[in-house]
Motif scaffolding. Structure first.
Motif: not given
Length: 176
Positions: A145-148, A127, A176, A132-133, A150-151, A136
């Motif tokens: 990306r980082q968010a994916a 991560i 989250s 990151p993206k 992390a999810a 937005v």
């Protein structure tokens, strides 16, 4: 499987040897194509991601005009992708063998906890090194990306009680 859809038999159509009924009733067996395809998909996904990581690891990105952070990003995306395939394996089958490269011989299954911890380790390592993206609402570009990642970690923690008998809802909420 879930109750979110229905695939009723219409005469002789859609029966498919009872395959969908066995999935619905959780009475599948090793001969069901769905189970074989799930096992094969997990194994092939892991094998391909490890092979690509090995190939990219030897590549001189700077010689190709890329900055070193691009290589780090690509290799960490592959770690996250490996974590995804291990997670699918854990979710479908419980403990599965853990491999670190494609040259290893066949192994016995690891425990559910060992696989869980391996997935967690892969994601926690990956991560911070995944880009990151940048904005937005922008079009997706096909990269993880980082968010994916992390999810996926949040999902792992959210289901920890089912996977390893330890509730980790607080850890999931912190992501989250």
């Amino acid at each position: 499987t879930g109750d979110i859809f229905s695939l009723p038999t219409r005469g002789s159509d859609w029966y498919n040897g009872g395959q969908f009924q066995r999935l619905h009733h959780h009475t599948w067996n090793p001969d069901d194509a769905t189970m074989w395809n799930a096992w094969r998909g997990v194994g092939m996904g892991l094998s391909f991601t490890m092979e690509v990581a090995e190939d990219l690891g030897t590549l001189d990105y700077e010689k190709l005009g890329f900055e070193p952070k691009v290589k780090e990003d690509h290799l960490n995306q592959l770690k996250a992708l490996q974590a995804y395939f291990y997670w699918r394996g854990l979710d479908y089958f419980g403990g599965i063998p853990i491999y670190y490269n494609n040259g290893e011989e066949n192994k016995a299954r690891n425990t559910d906890k060992e696989v869980f911890e391996h997935i967690e380790k892969l994601l926690l390592e990956a991560i911070p090194g995944i880009l990151p993206k940048t904005a937005v609402g922008q079009k997706e570009d096909g990269f993880i990306r980082q968010a994916a990642a992390a999810a996926l970690l949040a999902r792992l923690y959210f289901n920890a009680e089912s996977y390893i008998g330890i509730p980790m809802y607080e850890q999931a909420a912190q992501i989250s």
